[in-house]
Design a protein around this motif. Structure first.
Motif, short mmCIF file in Angstrom:
data_model
loop_
_atom_site.label_atom_id
_atom_site.label_comp_id
_atom_site.label_asym_id
_atom_site.label_seq_id
_atom_site.Cartn_x
_atom_site.Cartn_y
_atom_site.Cartn_z
N GLU A 1 0.83 -1.22 0.00
CA GLU A 1 0.00 0.00 0.00
C GLU A 1 0.86 1.27 0.00
OE1 GLU A 1 -3.20 0.28 2.86
OE2 GLU A 1 -3.21 -1.90 3.11
N ARG B 1 2.79 2.41 2.24
CA ARG B 1 2.73 3.15 3.50
C ARG B 1 4.14 3.39 4.04
NH1 ARG B 1 -1.90 3.07 6.52
NH2 ARG B 1 -3.68 2.08 5.50
N HIS C 1 4.26 4.18 7.40
CA HIS C 1 4.07 3.91 8.82
C HIS C 1 2.90 2.97 8.96
CE1 HIS C 1 0.99 6.86 8.01
NE2 HIS C 1 0.37 6.41 9.08
N MET C 2 2.86 2.24 10.06
CA MET C 2 1.77 1.29 10.27
C MET C 2 1.76 0.91 11.73
SD MET C 2 -0.68 -0.59 9.32
CE MET C 2 -0.75 -0.78 7.56
N LYS C 3 0.64 1.08 12.34
CA LYS C 3 0.51 0.76 13.76
C LYS C 3 0.28 -0.73 13.91
CE LYS C 3 -0.65 3.02 17.74
NZ LYS C 3 -0.50 4.42 18.14
N ASP D 1 -0.58 -4.23 16.47
CA ASP D 1 -1.22 -4.62 17.73
C ASP D 1 -0.20 -5.24 18.67
OD1 ASP D 1 -3.72 -3.75 17.11
OD2 ASP D 1 -4.30 -5.64 16.13
N PHE E 1 15.07 -1.70 13.54
CA PHE E 1 14.55 -0.37 13.89
C PHE E 1 15.50 0.74 13.47
CE2 PHE E 1 16.18 -2.58 17.63
CZ PHE E 1 17.23 -1.77 18.00
N SER F 1 16.54 0.79 10.38
CA SER F 1 16.45 0.70 8.91
C SER F 1 16.26 2.09 8.28
CB SER F 1 15.28 -0.20 8.52
OG SER F 1 15.04 -0.11 7.14
N SER G 1 11.44 0.65 9.96
CA SER G 1 11.92 1.13 11.26
C SER G 1 10.75 1.45 12.18
CB SER G 1 12.83 2.35 11.07
OG SER G 1 12.11 3.46 10.63
N HIS G 2 9.67 1.95 11.62
CA HIS G 2 8.51 2.29 12.45
C HIS G 2 7.89 1.03 13.06
CE1 HIS G 2 4.12 3.58 12.84
NE2 HIS G 2 4.79 4.21 13.78
N LYS H 1 10.35 -0.66 15.61
CA LYS H 1 10.43 0.03 16.90
C LYS H 1 9.23 -0.32 17.79
CE LYS H 1 10.59 4.70 18.77
NZ LYS H 1 10.62 6.13 18.45
N GLN H 2 8.07 -0.40 17.17
CA GLN H 2 6.89 -0.81 17.95
C GLN H 2 7.07 -2.23 18.47
OE1 GLN H 2 2.94 0.24 16.00
NE2 GLN H 2 4.37 0.83 14.41
N ASN I 1 -6.27 7.44 3.00
CA ASN I 1 -5.96 6.23 3.77
C ASN I 1 -4.95 6.51 4.89
OD1 ASN I 1 -3.66 6.50 2.16
ND2 ASN I 1 -3.36 4.28 1.99
N ASP J 1 -6.34 5.69 8.68
CA ASP J 1 -5.59 4.68 9.43
C ASP J 1 -5.11 5.27 10.75
OD1 ASP J 1 -3.86 2.30 9.83
OD2 ASP J 1 -2.29 3.80 9.57
N LEU K 1 -6.84 4.24 14.93
CA LEU K 1 -6.12 3.59 16.02
C LEU K 1 -5.50 4.64 16.92
CD1 LEU K 1 -4.42 0.90 13.90
CD2 LEU K 1 -5.37 0.36 16.14
N LEU L 1 4.06 3.92 22.92
CA LEU L 1 3.50 3.70 21.60
C LEU L 1 2.35 4.66 21.33
CD1 LEU L 1 3.51 -0.16 21.19
CD2 LEU L 1 4.73 1.52 19.84
N ASN M 1 1.32 9.10 14.24
CA ASN M 1 2.54 8.52 13.68
C ASN M 1 2.98 9.10 12.35
OD1 ASN M 1 3.84 6.53 15.14
ND2 ASN M 1 2.03 5.21 14.95
N LYS N 1 12.06 12.06 10.42
CA LYS N 1 13.46 12.05 10.82
C LYS N 1 14.33 12.45 9.64
CE LYS N 1 13.99 7.03 10.25
NZ LYS N 1 14.36 5.77 10.90
#
Lengths: 668, 668
Positions: free
Chosen positions: A66, A68, A70-72, A74, A102, A104, A110-111, A114-115, B529, B533, B537, B544, B550, B555
């Protein structure tokens, strides 16, 4: 050999762990029991298993599709962890997933990584794991990004220690093509991480030992650092004549050295079952061998025994003039097997030099509980000279003790006088004046000022002082653990400008060939004109008043060549003293064995730098240090400058600000 | 020409003094009156005369004969001073005796000289002299000893400013034989002194201008430093065509530049009567010439006029989301002649692009007192497009102001709504969303978060934001005055980790050719999106939770080549913004004139370093900076690394620890 046999009571305590290779093993109390039965003290585990890795990989694939950045994600699932809380947890060292990137350059990776790291550390903390190992950065260019993440997770994770896994030395072949091999590159990485993380006390090292060891310089460098885990892969072992795995002499020496660190690093054995190794031993034979080494460690030296528990522990110097010492403090000092022998030798030599028929007036000033009185009596007996012995002591409690000694032990041979030596006014002249007023830097407990004050009583023709002279010595050192300790004292603004007495252990002398510079000297007695001039005038004007103590001010500037890059955290200080004739004391590491081997009364002194000074290869350090005298106190000031040489010319690389212990000066 | 004629009211104020040559002139109120009659604002004087010198010389001779290494001296005598208290004292600059050698290697000489200096400073303080000039060190090797004495006298002397007299550049011939000429050697000396003295705010420079000027680099370097006196010897003057003394174009430019410092340095004319000069003019002709220059200084630029009084003055950035601004704050911003013109241009361009028959919904979010509402109305008129205009404002006081404006000025054309833009829920879609939320670093006043929050109202097909995008830019700088200010805030532990808004004046961009790096960009509107997104969340786990923000984390790592040695005190930050099409704003010094000349709404931002980083010639600086997002705030983190290149390889010279403004983050 049997791994279970109890270790020699004299042997050091080593905690040895089994570094388990698979991320899909779930750890339980039973796992620990099984390992303990085999002789291990602890085990390691990854915190999460391949389920977690699969989920993360899937997330990354989807998110990348997609486009992206960043992506959160769970939090952890029950099926994704390998460990649960329990009594066994104190023997478990956690490993963060080594596949997390992390640092990268890909911000999505990296995002997400790190999570994932934060979830792992958070879960490890929940379970009660006290040590988590995190693989070092993958790319040298990204060390500071790596460090920034570590700094963030250090504040997010509660109390666990984070251990950065780094090789003792990077393989020459791992260097980028065209680059010269740099033996300090792994240390550089560590130095950057811990500097960025402000020397956080929960950040330390897991050091992987290679089969081929680097130069001694590299091994010494790491010894100064907070190593919490030493990782010994099976590849570091070779078969001994009987076919069992063994370590080379150099590897053994390394282990002996590193296990002298306090706290003692954990030793982790890994890859014992690795099929890829050419030689394969019975997996337990590695442990058996290390236990064997443990039992056969060389015995501790006198200094090591005495100093046990004091390594790198900061003490503020005594203020014997301003405070009265406790009996226990005296007792500690009286235990020295060497110092008082040297005094006795010196006193005997001094008496020997006197006419055989003479009657010598001897005074011990600051007699304390009387060890020097005792030695003076012995020396008089040995030399066959008649003496009149006086013991002067200002501490009323020690005075009582001296009176009792004189009655019970010395047969009343001693005249005990309660007085500050500076106000003692005997109606006769003293021939030999004995004192033990030296501090770790020689003059730092005001020996010069005290002996000036009592010089009046000395016979002007031929009266002598024991000690006859003493000198201060110093050298710039790297001492990251001590710096971390001092910089954690945030509420004490003077902490970084106080000289500390400390048994230096995890440190490195930065100067070429461990060069230590002699700063200055004090001799006693002083020529009368120096003394009379000083005491006659006593300043009034602000900044000039020094109570007539100008002549005890000193200054020194020295240049130190530093061959290998490093960080200057401060100055180590030592002293030497001539008691009489050729009888000397020394705390300098390079002369103590020759002059007063096994003497334990003094630890070195440490003059800290507020901000560590980074220095490159082949630089020079100019150090200026001053002994300053004021009306009511004595203190030190120091400044360090770094220079590079290029084309025969010197270029200043940096300079510290002026450090001054005036606020914590020694009171007169 | 007449030195007495009143200066043009537009001319800058220059204080010009007469540097009197003889140490045996006693200064009185009458002396000052005489000088003032001639046109001087002040005079200089040595504090002591030749009587004092003779006494000191005699003491040194006697003490040396006795082989002393120290000697106490008595305080000043009435016959030894040249100056006494009085009303005229505020116009007197004192000079410490230049023959004092307190940095001498001879400890007797240094001891006596230090006492003499303390007596002179003490007496100057008693008289009320506010500025005392002290000649710089005689020997380069002894700079740190010199600095240690200065540090001591700074704490001993009450409130007077001490000015170290140094040449703008050392003459090439004065270099030791075999040494390469080093144009920064005098600056090096200064840098060492003030570093050792911890950037004491009472320590500054008296800079002697040579007849032959060094490179522009050297002159720029000094401009960053606290120059309190500019000393112009008559040797810097040459005859003009009419035979009067004049300065070269370069000297004139130097004077113009240096007198832009705040406070304005005093100009001292010296040696006007010197017989040794080839050309001799009437002594007053120098003063007449300088007054002439003063009257003919170039007029101030818009930015200089506007920024007067703000030079190097630190402000903490606004928190418009958390606080309501005062009317006066709005008024200051509304005065910008350029910024609103650019907005009007951008709005007109955006309207021009729409169908001529369309009715466009325009909303100004965060309308404040209405300057953008006014410009939107003008742009609509100019473009001939029909608009429906909404003004959204959360500040209840500004809202009242907007209602009044709408009634009195805008003929009720505007719908004014009291709401936080993030909770405004109109029943229609907005075509053009106008905002002015940019801070000095672009995103630092949370423009990204605000515009994300209001994006819901934007027409998903073709709705636009003005500004369309903005980017943050930075470069490492030397800024010793700002560092001194921050490091004096001792009770504020966050002072060194706070980004400040500051009109940078006394500073130097260290990177080659003034390179400024573009760090990152924000564009509006975001793809749906990304936004959905993030808002769906909202994190819970410590470390976190970032409130779904996010995607606004950023950086950046950049490398800066630094050709000339210096000290990094922090990062200067700027921004650029595309409002619409080719209409842009910029605060970057290298693009502002092209994009938005004379725009005054934003001063740069400054990210400080806790400890200055000394860097050598030809090094590289790697700077990492992060925009971090949390649940309730946004903050920055930054770290600077220095590298040298040798044989094609990079060696790390030093690294700062991680700086974080989290404690002072911008609240959402």
């Amino acid at each position: 050999m049997d791994a279970h046999q109890p270790t020699d009571p004299g042997a050091p305590i080593w905690y040895i762990g089994n570094h388990l290779p698979t991320p899909d093993l779930t750890i339980s109390g039973q796992t620990l029991e099984d390992e303990a039965t085999q002789g291990y003290d602890m085990i390691t585990t990854f915190i999460t298993n391949t389920n977690f890795r699969s989920r993360i990989n899937q997330i990354l694939l989807n998110a990348a599709a997609e486009k992206r950045t960043h992506m959160k994600i769970d939090s952890l699932d029950a099926e994704e962890v390998t460990v649960h809380p329990g009594d066994h947890i104190s023997q478990v060292i956690g490993f963060a997933s080594p596949w997390l990137e992390f640092d990268s350059d890909d911000s999505l990776v990296s995002h997400v990584s790190k999570q994932a790291l934060l979830y792992e550390l958070d879960y490890a903390g929940f379970c009660g794991i006290g040590n988590v190992v995190i693989s070092g950065p993958r790319r040298k260019e990204n060390v500071s990004q790596f460090a920034q993440v570590i700094n963030t997770v250090l504040s997010a994770s509660g109390y666990a220690h984070l251990l950065i896994l780094l090789p003792l030395a990077e393989k020459p072949s791992s260097a980028v093509e065209g680059d010269k091999y740099d033996e300090f590159s792994a240390w550089d990485t560590w130095n950057t991480i811990r500097t960025v993380c402000k020397y956080n006390s929960r950040l330390s090292l897991a050091l992987q030992i290679p089969a081929e060891l680097p130069t001694l310089h590299v091994m010494d460098r790491w010894f100064a650092e907070p190593i919490r885990v030493v990782l010994l892969p099976s590849s570091t072992f070779s078969p001994n004549p009987t076919g069992y795995p063994a370590l080379s002499k150099n590897h053994q020496a390394l282990l002996t050295k590193y296990t002298k660190q306090r706290p003692t690093p954990y030793i982790l054995l890994s890859d014992q079952r690795a099929a890829s190794e050419k030689v394969r031993y019975e997996p337990l034979s590695y442990l058996v061998y290390i236990r064997h080494l443990q039992k056969n460690q060389p015995p501790q030296s006198t200094v090591e025994k005495y100093g046990s528990g004091y390594q790198d522990y900061l003490q503020t110097p005594l203020q014997p003039l301003a405070d009265n010492l406790e009996s226990i403090t005296y007792e500690v000092f009286e235990k020295d097997p060497v110092k008082y022998d040297q005094y006795e030798k010196a006193i005997k030599l001094a008496l020997d030099a006197r006419d055989a028929a003479s009657n010598t007036v001897v005074a011990v000033v600051g007699a304390g509980r009387g060890p020097l009185v005792f030695r003076a009596l012995r020396a008089a007996q040995a030399s066959g000279r008649a003496i009149m012995l006086f013991a002067i002591e200002k501490n009323p409690n020690a005075y009582v003790h001296l009176l009792r000694h004189n009655r019970d032990t010395w047969n009343g041979q001693v005249t005990v006088i309660k007085s500050d030596m500076r106000s003692w006014n005997p109606p006769f002249a003293v021939d030999i004046l004995i004192s033990e007023l030296l501090g770790s830097f020689g003059d730092n407990e005001l020996s010069p000022e005290c002996l000036d004050g009592v010089q009046r009583v000395l016979n002007p023709s031929g009266g002598i002082s024991i000690p006859a002279s003493y000198s201060a010595h110093f050298t710039p050192i790297m001492a990251p653990k001590i710096h971390a300790d001092i910089s954690s004292r945030k509420n004490d603004s003077e902490a970084a400008e106080t000289p500390y007495v400390v048994m230096l252990q995890s440190f490195e002398i930065l100067a070429e060939q461990g060069y230590i510079h002699r700063a200055w000297e004090f001799t006693h007695p002083l020529p009368p004109n120096v003394l009379s001039d000083s005491t006659a005038l006593s300043g009034g004007l602000i900044g000039l008043g020094d109570g007539g103590n100008n002549h005890n001010a000193r200054k020194c500037k020295a240049t130190f060549k530093v061959p290998r890059r490093g960080v200057v955290h401060g100055l180590a200080g030592y002293f030497e003293s001539v008691l009489y004739g050729d009888v000397e004391l020394s705390t300098r590491p390079d002369t103590i064995d020759m002059k007063s081997k096994d003497m334990i009364s003094w630890f070195p002194i440490f003059f800290p730098l507020k901000t560590p000074l980074h220095v490159p290869d082949n630089c020079e350090l100019d150090v200026c240090i001053w002994r300053q005298t004021g009306e009511r106190k004595v203190w030190y000031e120091w400044v360090v400058e770094a220079f590079a040489r290029s084309g025969g010319q010197r270029y200043r690389l940096g300079v510290t600000d002026l450090h001054s212990s005036k606020q914590n000066g020694c009171l007169m």
